[in-house]
Motif scaffolding. Structure first.
Motif, PDB file in Angstrom:
ATOM      1  N   SER A   1     -34.154  16.253  22.003  1.00 51.19           N
ATOM      2  CA  SER A   1     -35.586  16.781  22.006  1.00 51.19           C
ATOM      3  C   SER A   1     -36.534  16.161  21.167  1.00 51.19           C
ATOM      4  O   SER A   1     -36.038  16.288  20.115  1.00 51.19           O
ATOM      5  CB  SER A   1     -35.724  18.425  22.202  1.00 51.19           C
ATOM      6  N   ILE A   2     -37.883  16.240  21.524  1.00 51.60           N
ATOM      7  CA  ILE A   2     -38.937  15.819  20.637  1.00 51.60           C
ATOM      8  C   ILE A   2     -39.219  16.647  19.481  1.00 51.60           C
ATOM      9  O   ILE A   2     -39.334  16.467  18.366  1.00 51.60           O
ATOM     10  CB  ILE A   2     -40.418  15.507  21.445  1.00 51.60           C
ATOM     11  N   THR A   3     -39.054  17.989  19.642  1.00 56.42           N
ATOM     12  CA  THR A   3     -39.109  19.039  18.623  1.00 56.42           C
ATOM     13  C   THR A   3     -38.103  18.977  17.551  1.00 56.42           C
ATOM     14  O   THR A   3     -38.187  18.944  16.386  1.00 56.42           O
ATOM     15  CB  THR A   3     -39.209  20.422  19.371  1.00 56.42           C
TER      16      THR A   3
ATOM     17  N   GLN B   1     -41.703  27.686  23.024  1.00 58.29           N
ATOM     18  CA  GLN B   1     -41.555  26.349  22.940  1.00 58.29           C
ATOM     19  C   GLN B   1     -42.781  25.378  22.627  1.00 58.29           C
ATOM     20  O   GLN B   1     -42.491  24.541  21.783  1.00 58.29           O
ATOM     21  CB  GLN B   1     -40.701  25.855  24.197  1.00 58.29           C
ATOM     22  N   LEU B   2     -43.964  25.827  23.270  1.00 59.85           N
ATOM     23  CA  LEU B   2     -45.000  24.970  23.029  1.00 59.85           C
ATOM     24  C   LEU B   2     -45.315  25.200  21.639  1.00 59.85           C
ATOM     25  O   LEU B   2     -45.837  24.153  20.896  1.00 59.85           O
ATOM     26  CB  LEU B   2     -46.310  25.456  23.867  1.00 59.85           C
TER      27      LEU B   2
ATOM     28  N   GLU C   1     -44.728  21.672  14.604  1.00 57.41           N
ATOM     29  CA  GLU C   1     -43.851  20.249  13.922  1.00 57.41           C
ATOM     30  C   GLU C   1     -44.677  19.050  14.276  1.00 57.41           C
ATOM     31  O   GLU C   1     -44.989  18.477  13.430  1.00 57.41           O
ATOM     32  CB  GLU C   1     -42.555  19.856  14.784  1.00 57.41           C
ATOM     33  N   ILE C   2     -45.526  19.150  15.459  1.00 52.20           N
ATOM     34  CA  ILE C   2     -46.301  17.881  15.305  1.00 52.20           C
ATOM     35  C   ILE C   2     -47.566  18.074  14.268  1.00 52.20           C
ATOM     36  O   ILE C   2     -48.086  17.038  13.727  1.00 52.20           O
ATOM     37  CB  ILE C   2     -47.093  17.963  16.743  1.00 52.20           C
TER      38      ILE C   2
ATOM     39  N   ALA D   1     -38.558  17.873  13.774  1.00 46.77           N
ATOM     40  CA  ALA D   1     -38.048  18.833  12.477  1.00 46.77           C
ATOM     41  C   ALA D   1     -37.514  18.040  11.424  1.00 46.77           C
ATOM     42  O   ALA D   1     -37.418  18.743  10.261  1.00 46.77           O
ATOM     43  CB  ALA D   1     -37.253  19.921  13.171  1.00 46.77           C
ATOM     44  N   ARG D   2     -36.832  16.984  11.658  1.00 47.85           N
ATOM     45  CA  ARG D   2     -36.279  16.357  10.409  1.00 47.85           C
ATOM     46  C   ARG D   2     -37.243  15.133  10.197  1.00 47.85           C
ATOM     47  O   ARG D   2     -36.763  14.662   9.201  1.00 47.85           O
ATOM     48  CB  ARG D   2     -34.964  15.585  11.209  1.00 47.85           C
ATOM     49  N   ARG D   3     -38.381  15.020  10.668  1.00 47.49           N
ATOM     50  CA  ARG D   3     -39.125  14.057   9.868  1.00 47.49           C
ATOM     51  C   ARG D   3     -40.045  14.636   8.822  1.00 47.49           C
ATOM     52  O   ARG D   3     -40.339  15.666   8.753  1.00 47.49           O
ATOM     53  CB  ARG D   3     -40.271  13.632  11.000  1.00 47.49           C
ATOM     54  N   PRO D   4     -40.281  13.590   7.814  1.00 47.11           N
ATOM     55  CA  PRO D   4     -41.272  14.281   6.641  1.00 47.11           C
ATOM     56  C   PRO D   4     -42.511  14.439   7.176  1.00 47.11           C
ATOM     57  O   PRO D   4     -43.066  13.966   8.182  1.00 47.11           O
ATOM     58  CB  PRO D   4     -41.276  12.679   5.721  1.00 47.11           C
ATOM     59  N   ALA D   5     -43.065  15.273   6.396  1.00 47.11           N
ATOM     60  CA  ALA D   5     -44.695  15.754   6.676  1.00 47.11           C
ATOM     61  C   ALA D   5     -45.747  14.516   6.512  1.00 47.11           C
ATOM     62  O   ALA D   5     -45.232  13.522   5.946  1.00 47.11           O
ATOM     63  CB  ALA D   5     -45.144  16.832   5.719  1.00 47.11           C
TER      64      ALA D   5
END
Length: 414
Positions: A312-314, A341-342, A348-349, A318-322
């Motif tokens: 899932s994109i979320t 969910q939104l 996270e976006i 969640a594992r990406r750096p800021a």
């Protein structure tokens, strides 16, 4: 695929689609849709990549995160030379299709063979192209998918020798629509003989529109499961039906009319797919950017910049750096989501978005699903480009969505 992997995939898809208990009628439909979505749904993506790229204004330093779907747009984004594309999808079939396209771009000998596989997609020689040039370069899971057998016993890769764009939920749905049209004395392919928008509109009004008014068509489209072939889950059905005064029939009529006569046929490969079951013949045909001959070497050169993952994109974000992502493409996935969910997705976006990052998405209805459904503190970090969104939506040749939406990350001090 192991039983554990299959169970995990099913749980992720259920998490995206299922909102109601299994004992309710809607809950049962959601579970049927979830099961169907584990196979191939979209042999071709139905969002216009030219509109996307105009909205995203991709730069050579940009990292883009997108939902993959059929990966047509993932491949087309490569023509804009972004630094990195990370594509996610909950469907293993979509992941396998995207990875097949990337390997084909990198390893097929020339544009002609690439075109034979993904433009024509119905030549017996395509299986040999796969065996010789692509199969040795696939990861184990992707190779196992395309070598795997359908219920008929034929290998999945053989779809590219039999007409790939007639497969998948969407491909079969369009084929069924052609059958229904012919039952009413209409061959949708006849539209493609019209040589002006005016003649296209006349054909639609006199031949196609009456089908929407038939009692049997109204009965068919009143069943939510009948539109699973369009990739429309129960939650999105309600949004689409509510977008027209006369419900689902009216919404489908308006979208089909725009697809049939909103743009000249010579410029709209989406219309050719819908009414002709394939891409337009000839050297001057309208095609997705990634299939155009003059883009082939760019696509080949940049294919290594793409990663396609079954997630899932979320969860990926969640594992990406800021502040590490410059552009986001959400397709119409938010129509499926609950408020929680939104909110989780947009948290996270907002965390991972770089200054000036762009987010685009489409919706079944005209309105954005965000106001009133995610925290105001998150929305305040983004500038919603209303006028630009309306203008870009009017240019979308796929014509099947009610709204196109563009948000741009505000400066932290704004």
């Amino acid at each position: 695929m192991t039983m554990i992997e299959s169970t995990a995939i099913g749980a992720r898809i259920d998490g995206a689609v299922v909102r109601n208990t299994a004992l309710s009628s809607t809950g049962l439909l959601e579970r049927v849709f979830s099961t169907a979505f584990r196979g191939l749904v979209y042999p071709q993506i139905w969002e216009d990549p030219l509109v996307d790229m105009q909205a995203l204004a991709l730069k050579p330093t940009d990292t883009l995160v997108t939902i993959a779907s059929g990966s047509c747009n993932v491949m087309s984004y490569l023509t804009a030379n972004p630094a990195e594309i990370i594509a996610v999808d909950l469907s293993p079939a979509h992941v396998a299709l995207g990875r097949l396209k990337l390997a084909a771009a990198a390893h097929l000998p020339d544009h002609t063979s690439f075109s034979n596989l993904f433009r024509h997609a119905n030549l017996k020689s395509n299986v040999a192209l796969y065996e010789r040039h692509i199969r040795p370069h696939l990861d184990e899971a992707t190779r196992a998918y395309w070598d795997g057998r359908e219920v008929s016993g034929r290998r999945r890769i053989s779809r590219f020798s039999r007409g790939f764009y007639s497969t998948g939920l969407l491909g079969r749905f369009i084929s069924a629509a052609h059958v229904i049209g012919k039952l009413y004395g209409v061959d949708p392919r006849d539209l493609l003989r019209m040589d002006s928008v005016e003649k296209q509109r006349e054909f639609f009004q006199s031949r196609i529109a009456p089908v929407f008014d038939s009692r049997s068509f109204k009965a068919l489209t009143s069943l939510r499961a009948s539109l699973f072939g369009l990739g429309i889950p129960p939650a999105q059905y309600e949004a689409l039906a509510g977008d027209a005064a006369d419900g689902m029939v009216g919404a489908l009529r308006v979208r089909t009319e725009r697809l049939a006569c909103g743009f000249p046929l010579k410029d709209n490969y989406f219309a050719w797919q819908a009414f002709g079951r394939g891409y337009q013949p000839g050297e001057a045909a309208s095609l997705p950017p990634y299939l155009q001959a003059h883009h082939f070497e760019t696509v080949r050169r940049n294919a290594g910049r793409v990663a396609i993952v079954n997630e899932s994109i979320t969860a990926l974000l969640a594992r990406r750096p800021a502040a590490s992502v410059d552009a986001f493409v959400l397709l119409d996935a938010q129509d499926w989501m609950t408020d929680s969910q939104l909110s989780e997705l947009w948290a996270e976006i907002s965390r991972t978005a770089s200054p000036g990052a762009r987010v685009i998405y489409r919706t079944a209805a005209a309105a954005s699903p965000l106001p009133g459904h995610i925290p105001e503190g998150i929305l305040a970090k983004w500038d919603y480009r209303r006028e630009q969104s309306l203008a870009l939506g009017a240019q979308d040749r796929s014509a099947i969505y009610g709204g196109f939406h563009l948000h741009v990350k505000r400066d932290a001090g704004a």
